[in-house]
Design an enzyme around this catalytic site. Sequence first.
Site, short mmCIF file in Angstrom:
data_model
loop_
_atom_site.label_atom_id
_atom_site.label_comp_id
_atom_site.label_asym_id
_atom_site.label_seq_id
_atom_site.Cartn_x
_atom_site.Cartn_y
_atom_site.Cartn_z
N GLY A 209 23.00 -6.01 42.40
CA GLY A 209 21.97 -6.88 41.72
C GLY A 209 21.02 -7.89 42.62
N LYS A 227 7.84 -16.09 50.69
CA LYS A 227 8.52 -17.27 50.76
C LYS A 227 7.96 -18.17 51.98
CE LYS A 227 12.69 -15.65 48.61
NZ LYS A 227 13.79 -14.54 48.51
#
Length: 345
Positions: A209, A227
């Site tokens: 995940g 980012k």
Amino acid sequence: PMEYRLALIGFGTVGQGFVEILRDQNVQLTEQFGVNFRITGVSDVRLGSIHDPAGFEPEALLDAVRNGGGLETIPALDQGWDATQMAQESAADVVVELSFTDLETGEPATTHVRKALESGKHVVTTNKGPVALHWPELSELAGERGLQIGVEGTVMSGTPTVNLGLNLLRAANIRGVRGILNGTCNYILTRMEAGSSYEHVLAEAQEKGYAEADPAGDVEGFDAAGKVVILGNLLMDEPLAMSDVDRTGISGLTLEDIESATASGERWKLIGSLERGPDGVTASVAPQRVPLTHPLSSVGGAMNAITFDTELMGEVTLVGAGAGRVETGYSVLVDLLEIHRTRSG
Ligand code: HSE
């Protein structure tokens, strides 16, 4: 206590993690910070939408997800509002925007953020899209109206990267940053070092995940580039765009490349970096061989890290989670407390 009404847009992993924290720490938050958070709206594309100024119990919201019935099984004044209506019309002080990230258009999250600000609400978001693509516009809009936008969770989840840079290291003059900003890539590189093939570990990262549904966003460096753009805009006052980032992912790295680095006392890391030079700020994302003596080299698995290069403090390195239910949920709490600190200070 001072009360803040919250409207949540998106009630997936992060939203649920945040609501679990509220459920478990409500008393402590009131005692420690003199604050009370009341959820007055939740809108989710799959789970439905409810709004009521009276507020909802955290446990009732979590239960509606667990039992599969969806949010609209909870009695509420209004049901079925879409996200835009929630952002605009809800009786909330803060809109918490947690919908999925789209780094190409920034939508629909950017619209939600804009509507929230235009209707006088503060915003907290973990969504990289609006921040990486529209920060100058959105921060100006917020500033004009005396509102705040909290974005701690967009980089390294609740690990206090943005706060550290913005509030504690800015006066030390940040000359640049270098960071491991994508957990999926770092996990893949760490596992490859132990001898596994790229394809095998990518599948593993998806199972665990960390990786996005379309892992290209991770392995080709788009997520890290987003980012980097966010950090450039916020911490270095540089209006960078995604296209300003010189970006290379990790999909071209072979087991031979990995072995050759190991043989010379180095380790491959996907490094997002910003560097202030005479001609402005250079931004890049690329696999780099980091010497084993540098703190970034010891950061393994899905962990993230960032080294700030500052004039007064030299290098300061922060290591911590880059994703996760509670970890990213915590970033929302941090941003809300920052809004409270500013309002009450
Ligand atoms: N897919 C991202 C990662 C999640 O692997 O770091 C956090 O943005």
